[in-house]
Scaffold this motif. Structure first.
Motif, PDB file in Angstrom:
ATOM      1  N   VAL A  79       0.885  -1.163   0.000  1.00  0.00           N
ATOM      2  CA  VAL A  79       0.000   0.000   0.000  1.00  0.00           C
ATOM      3  C   VAL A  79       0.924   1.214   0.000  1.00  0.00           C
ATOM      4  CG1 VAL A  79      -1.746   1.308   1.267  1.00  0.00           C
ATOM      5  CG2 VAL A  79      -1.868  -1.196   1.184  1.00  0.00           C
ATOM      6  N   GLY A  80       0.817   1.996  -1.067  1.00  0.00           N
ATOM      7  CA  GLY A  80       1.645   3.192  -1.177  1.00  0.00           C
ATOM      8  C   GLY A  80       1.064   4.342  -0.383  1.00  0.00           C
ATOM      9  N   GLN A  81       1.949   5.234   0.029  1.00  0.00           N
ATOM     10  CA  GLN A  81       1.540   6.420   0.781  1.00  0.00           C
ATOM     11  C   GLN A  81       2.037   7.658   0.053  1.00  0.00           C
ATOM     12  OE1 GLN A  81       1.901   6.837   5.203  1.00  0.00           O
ATOM     13  NE2 GLN A  81       3.512   8.272   4.671  1.00  0.00           N
ATOM     14  N   ALA A  82       1.159   8.632  -0.090  1.00  0.00           N
ATOM     15  CA  ALA A  82       1.552   9.899  -0.701  1.00  0.00           C
ATOM     16  C   ALA A  82       0.979  11.044   0.119  1.00  0.00           C
ATOM     17  CB  ALA A  82       1.038   9.989  -2.139  1.00  0.00           C
ATOM     18  N   VAL A  83       1.787  12.063   0.292  1.00  0.00           N
ATOM     19  CA  VAL A  83       1.349  13.285   0.954  1.00  0.00           C
ATOM     20  C   VAL A  83       1.593  14.412  -0.038  1.00  0.00           C
ATOM     21  CG1 VAL A  83       1.701  14.867   2.882  1.00  0.00           C
ATOM     22  CG2 VAL A  83       1.908  12.399   3.240  1.00  0.00           C
ATOM     23  N   LEU A  84       0.518  14.946  -0.573  1.00  0.00           N
ATOM     24  CA  LEU A  84       0.637  16.019  -1.561  1.00  0.00           C
ATOM     25  C   LEU A  84       0.171  17.325  -0.938  1.00  0.00           C
ATOM     26  CD1 LEU A  84      -0.784  13.984  -4.561  1.00  0.00           C
ATOM     27  CD2 LEU A  84       1.602  14.362  -3.981  1.00  0.00           C
ATOM     28  N   GLY A  85      -1.102  17.385  -0.597  1.00  0.00           N
ATOM     29  CA  GLY A  85      -1.597  18.472   0.218  1.00  0.00           C
ATOM     30  C   GLY A  85      -1.850  19.813  -0.428  1.00  0.00           C
ATOM     31  N   LEU A  86      -1.888  19.893  -1.749  1.00  0.00           N
ATOM     32  CA  LEU A  86      -2.180  21.187  -2.362  1.00  0.00           C
ATOM     33  C   LEU A  86      -3.645  21.368  -2.709  1.00  0.00           C
ATOM     34  CD1 LEU A  86       0.901  21.564  -4.728  1.00  0.00           C
ATOM     35  CD2 LEU A  86       0.543  22.589  -2.478  1.00  0.00           C
TER      36      LEU A  86
END
Length: 130
Positions: A79-86
């Motif tokens: 399970v991949g994790q991404a934090v982008l937040g824009l």
């Protein structure tokens, strides 16, 4: 109040996958893969790295529990994790079942799922959340 705060307090409907007193997890309505889940702190903070150390640690541990439930519900390599937040001014983590790194490319076409499919996906994750 951000749209995610409104989702977490029930003002806006969502496909809930998991929750605690401090955190809330729900399906992304524009998913890259079945099981694509967003995890947010209930307390609104725009930038994840503005969170207090103890809070961000608890946030990651909660996200880990959600990721384990996703992996059980939707067998995948990781399970991949991404934090982008824009896109929303509220800290959030994307958790996405992966068979390859291509599954995490946000410019990929999004899945088109029915309400019934979303409900079934959320139910499977909830049932596997510990």
């Amino acid at each position: 109040m951000s749209i995610f705060s409104k989702i977490a307090c029930g003002e806006i409907p969502s496909y809930k996958c998991a929750e605690s007193e401090k955190f809330y997890a729900f399906l992304d309505i524009n998913p890259l893969q079945k099981g694509h889940t967003l995890v947010i702190p209930r307390r609104e903070v725009d930038y994840i790295f503005d969170m207090e150390d103890d809070d961000i640690a608890e946030f990651q541990v909660f996200a880990k529990r959600v990721a384990k439930a996703i992996k059980k519900a939707f067998p995948c390599i990781k399970v991949g994790q991404a934090v982008l937040g824009l896109e929303v001014p509220h800290a959030h983590i994307h958790l996405i079942p992966m068979q390859s790194e291509k599954d995490m490319i946000f410019s990929n076409p999004k899945l088109s799922l029915s309400q019934e499919e979303f409900e079934e996906i959320a139910r499977k994750i909830r049932e596997n959340f510990e």
